[in-house]
Design a protein around this motif. Structure first.
Motif, PDB file in Angstrom:
ATOM      1  N   LYS A 128       8.452   9.321  11.796  1.00 34.70           N
ATOM      2  CA  LYS A 128       8.668   9.104  13.228  1.00 34.70           C
ATOM      3  C   LYS A 128       9.814   8.128  13.462  1.00 34.70           C
ATOM      4  O   LYS A 128      10.633   8.311  14.370  1.00 34.70           O
ATOM      5  CB  LYS A 128       7.383   8.569  13.871  1.00 34.70           C
ATOM      6  N   ALA A 129       9.891   7.084  12.647  1.00 36.61           N
ATOM      7  CA  ALA A 129      10.953   6.090  12.784  1.00 36.61           C
ATOM      8  C   ALA A 129      12.307   6.652  12.380  1.00 36.61           C
ATOM      9  O   ALA A 129      13.335   6.314  12.968  1.00 36.61           O
ATOM     10  CB  ALA A 129      10.627   4.858  11.940  1.00 36.61           C
ATOM     11  N   ASN A 130      12.298   7.536  11.376  1.00 38.29           N
ATOM     12  CA  ASN A 130      13.547   8.117  10.882  1.00 38.29           C
ATOM     13  C   ASN A 130      13.349   9.606  10.610  1.00 38.29           C
ATOM     14  O   ASN A 130      12.977  10.004   9.498  1.00 38.29           O
ATOM     15  CB  ASN A 130      13.993   7.408   9.594  1.00 38.29           C
ATOM     16  N   PRO A 131      13.589  10.463  11.600  1.00 37.59           N
ATOM     17  CA  PRO A 131      13.394  11.911  11.425  1.00 37.59           C
ATOM     18  C   PRO A 131      14.195  12.504  10.273  1.00 37.59           C
ATOM     19  O   PRO A 131      13.817  13.544   9.718  1.00 37.59           O
ATOM     20  CB  PRO A 131      13.854  12.482  12.767  1.00 37.59           C
ATOM     21  N   LYS A 132      15.299  11.831   9.872  1.00 33.53           N
ATOM     22  CA  LYS A 132      16.115  12.334   8.769  1.00 33.53           C
ATOM     23  C   LYS A 132      15.378  12.293   7.434  1.00 33.53           C
ATOM     24  O   LYS A 132      15.811  12.921   6.460  1.00 33.53           O
ATOM     25  CB  LYS A 132      17.410  11.524   8.658  1.00 33.53           C
ATOM     26  N   LEU A 133      14.274  11.570   7.392  1.00 37.20           N
ATOM     27  CA  LEU A 133      13.478  11.499   6.168  1.00 37.20           C
ATOM     28  C   LEU A 133      12.672  12.773   5.931  1.00 37.20           C
ATOM     29  O   LEU A 133      12.381  13.131   4.774  1.00 37.20           O
ATOM     30  CB  LEU A 133      12.525  10.291   6.236  1.00 37.20           C
ATOM     31  N   SER A 134      12.318  13.473   6.981  1.00 35.27           N
ATOM     32  CA  SER A 134      11.390  14.615   6.902  1.00 35.27           C
ATOM     33  C   SER A 134      11.723  15.639   5.822  1.00 35.27           C
ATOM     34  O   SER A 134      10.831  16.051   5.063  1.00 35.27           O
ATOM     35  CB  SER A 134      11.293  15.302   8.267  1.00 35.27           C
ATOM     36  N   ASP A 158       0.839  -1.198   0.000  1.00 34.61           N
ATOM     37  CA  ASP A 158       0.000   0.000   0.000  1.00 34.61           C
ATOM     38  C   ASP A 158       0.877   1.252   0.000  1.00 34.61           C
ATOM     39  O   ASP A 158       2.086   1.167   0.237  1.00 34.61           O
ATOM     40  CB  ASP A 158      -0.913  -0.008   1.232  1.00 34.61           C
ATOM     41  N   PRO A 159       0.316   2.427  -0.275  1.00 36.43           N
ATOM     42  CA  PRO A 159       1.108   3.662  -0.260  1.00 36.43           C
ATOM     43  C   PRO A 159       1.862   3.841   1.062  1.00 36.43           C
ATOM     44  O   PRO A 159       1.375   3.438   2.129  1.00 36.43           O
ATOM     45  CB  PRO A 159       0.052   4.764  -0.439  1.00 36.43           C
ATOM     46  N   TYR A 160       3.047   4.422   0.968  1.00 31.47           N
ATOM     47  CA  TYR A 160       3.866   4.632   2.158  1.00 31.47           C
ATOM     48  C   TYR A 160       3.140   5.498   3.187  1.00 31.47           C
ATOM     49  O   TYR A 160       2.517   6.498   2.844  1.00 31.47           O
ATOM     50  CB  TYR A 160       5.185   5.320   1.787  1.00 31.47           C
ATOM     51  N   GLN A 161       3.239   5.095   4.446  1.00 27.04           N
ATOM     52  CA  GLN A 161       2.648   5.855   5.550  1.00 27.04           C
ATOM     53  C   GLN A 161       3.730   6.775   6.125  1.00 27.04           C
ATOM     54  O   GLN A 161       4.448   6.408   7.058  1.00 27.04           O
ATOM     55  CB  GLN A 161       2.106   4.893   6.616  1.00 27.04           C
ATOM     56  N   PHE A 162       3.842   7.952   5.532  1.00 23.09           N
ATOM     57  CA  PHE A 162       4.954   8.836   5.891  1.00 23.09           C
ATOM     58  C   PHE A 162       4.884   9.337   7.332  1.00 23.09           C
ATOM     59  O   PHE A 162       5.908   9.680   7.914  1.00 23.09           O
ATOM     60  CB  PHE A 162       5.022  10.008   4.910  1.00 23.09           C
ATOM     61  N   LYS A 163       3.704   9.346   7.901  1.00 21.25           N
ATOM     62  CA  LYS A 163       3.571   9.751   9.306  1.00 21.25           C
ATOM     63  C   LYS A 163       4.413   8.846  10.196  1.00 21.25           C
ATOM     64  O   LYS A 163       5.134   9.319  11.098  1.00 21.25           O
ATOM     65  CB  LYS A 163       2.102   9.695   9.720  1.00 21.25           C
ATOM     66  N   TYR A 164       4.333   7.544   9.944  1.00 20.01           N
ATOM     67  CA  TYR A 164       5.069   6.577  10.760  1.00 20.01           C
ATOM     68  C   TYR A 164       6.525   6.471  10.321  1.00 20.01           C
ATOM     69  O   TYR A 164       7.418   6.273  11.149  1.00 20.01           O
ATOM     70  CB  TYR A 164       4.385   5.212  10.674  1.00 20.01           C
ATOM     71  N   LEU A 165       6.772   6.608   9.018  1.00 23.01           N
ATOM     72  CA  LEU A 165       8.142   6.537   8.517  1.00 23.01           C
ATOM     73  C   LEU A 165       8.968   7.705   9.035  1.00 23.01           C
ATOM     74  O   LEU A 165      10.129   7.545   9.419  1.00 23.01           O
ATOM     75  CB  LEU A 165       8.143   6.517   6.984  1.00 23.01           C
ATOM     76  N   ALA A 219      14.067   4.336   6.772  1.00 23.41           N
ATOM     77  CA  ALA A 219      12.828   4.481   7.543  1.00 23.41           C
ATOM     78  C   ALA A 219      11.973   3.220   7.454  1.00 23.41           C
ATOM     79  O   ALA A 219      11.384   2.779   8.454  1.00 23.41           O
ATOM     80  CB  ALA A 219      12.036   5.685   7.039  1.00 23.41           C
ATOM     81  N   ILE A 220      11.902   2.629   6.258  1.00 23.62           N
ATOM     82  CA  ILE A 220      11.124   1.402   6.083  1.00 23.62           C
ATOM     83  C   ILE A 220      11.703   0.275   6.930  1.00 23.62           C
ATOM     84  O   ILE A 220      10.969  -0.469   7.596  1.00 23.62           O
ATOM     85  CB  ILE A 220      11.089   0.997   4.599  1.00 23.62           C
ATOM     86  N   TYR A 277      10.150  -3.154   9.601  1.00 19.14           N
ATOM     87  CA  TYR A 277      10.861  -4.407   9.837  1.00 19.14           C
ATOM     88  C   TYR A 277      11.596  -4.427  11.175  1.00 19.14           C
ATOM     89  O   TYR A 277      12.464  -5.280  11.396  1.00 19.14           O
ATOM     90  CB  TYR A 277      11.805  -4.698   8.660  1.00 19.14           C
ATOM     91  N   SER A 278      11.273  -3.470  12.035  1.00 16.60           N
ATOM     92  CA  SER A 278      11.686  -3.486  13.445  1.00 16.60           C
ATOM     93  C   SER A 278      13.191  -3.515  13.669  1.00 16.60           C
ATOM     94  O   SER A 278      13.673  -4.095  14.644  1.00 16.60           O
ATOM     95  CB  SER A 278      11.048  -4.680  14.167  1.00 16.60           C
ATOM     96  N   LEU A 279      13.952  -2.897  12.761  1.00 19.61           N
ATOM     97  CA  LEU A 279      15.389  -2.811  12.989  1.00 19.61           C
ATOM     98  C   LEU A 279      15.702  -1.702  13.992  1.00 19.61           C
ATOM     99  O   LEU A 279      14.977  -0.712  14.078  1.00 19.61           O
ATOM    100  CB  LEU A 279      16.129  -2.550  11.676  1.00 19.61           C
TER     101      LEU A 279
END
Length: 281
Positions: free
Chosen positions: A18-24, A9-16, A51-52, A57-59
């Motif tokens: 949060k997992a990796n602030p460098k993505l913002s 499904d489309p990427y959930q950027f809200k959660y991505l 971020a994915i 994948y809980s890394l």
């Protein structure tokens, strides 16, 4: 994509995010109100895939050396998901040939299925980073090992040790036959995207992208060498990016008295497949 792919499904950027602030900084809002990233930007690609790995994948950590290949996670997960369906095993022990500094297949296999995996590569720096990824993801540590192939002319020799048994091997072979071919492909892609500079958005070292004879010759070598280790492996498998390479590879397998099968996959408009074989008793 495979129906169990976590990124179908489309990427959930809200959660991505949060997992990796460098993505913002790389997240873009389109006219249609959909968020995306600039996939021509190698830094954006790296931070998205990081971020994915962290979110889906809980890394605990996912670091890559500068200039090394940053693979698209969803497509790599698809190979493993289709492979799991193919071998039909809940618990499995696998060998990843050419694992790269990203160590992507072992990390995903351990995270998704708790499979035990050994990743091997001819590049000492790649194995050094793979070992760091194991150390920094302690929850997967007991499932993963990384080993250096000290003889580039060999694929399984020196890696598949006496007494070791694997349910499968897997490989994403070098795609191009030379640096010139790889550069031309990148140049053509950059031109198609109307980029001012020739840029490889997923980056990659020479051994990750090309080898003498390209994909076809590499897989032919793999098939030839696999005969010696037929009693130690359930299924040998490899991605085949060029469909036109299949007939000559199947012909070689038939000569060696093997059982083989092609498993088709697709990600959007992109068609791919992996070739699997084993030897008759």
């Amino acid at each position: 994509m495979h129906p169990n792919n976590r990124n179908k499904d489309p990427y959930q950027f809200k959660y991505l995010r949060k997992a990796n602030p460098k993505l913002s900084p790389y997240i873009l809002d389109t006219d249609r109100g959909i968020q995306t990233v600039d996939f021509t930007n190698s830094d954006a690609v790296l931070e998205l895939n990081r971020a994915i790995m962290l979110s889906d994948y809980s890394l605990n950590a996912y670091e890559l050396p500068s200039g090394y290949l940053c693979p698209a996670v969803p497509g790599r997960a698809d190979y493993l998901l289709y492979l799991k369906d193919f071998i039909n095993k809940e618990q499995a022990h696998g060998l990843d040939i050419g694992t790269g500094a990203n160590f992507i297949y072992p990390l995903l296999a351990a995270s998704l299925f708790k499979w035990k995996m050994k990743g091997v590569d001819t590049d000492k720096n790649a194995i050094k980073n793979a070992s760091l990824l194991i150390e920094n993801n302690t929850h997967l540590k007991g499932f993963l090992t990384a080993a250096h192939q000290s003889t580039p002319a060999h694929i399984f020799e020196g890696i598949l040790l006496p007494g070791e048994k694997y349910d499968f091997t897997m490989c994403n072979p070098p795609f191009y036959s030379s640096e010139k071919e790889a550069f031309k492909a990148t140049k053509d892609k950059s031109k198609g995207l109307k980029l001012k500079e020739v840029t490889r958005n997923f980056k990659g070292q020479s051994n990750e992208l090309w080898c003498n004879g390209g994909e076809a010759l590499f897989v032919k070598r793999m098939i030839k060498e696999s005969v010696k280790f037929k009693s130690q492996v359930g299924w040998f498998t490899t991605l085949i990016s060029k469909n036109e390479n299949l007939p000559k590879l199947k012909k070689q397998l038939e000569k060696l008295n093997s059982v083989y099968q092609t498993v088709d996959m697709s990600q959007g408009n992109k068609k791919s497949r992996f070739l699997a074989w084993k030897f008759k008793e």
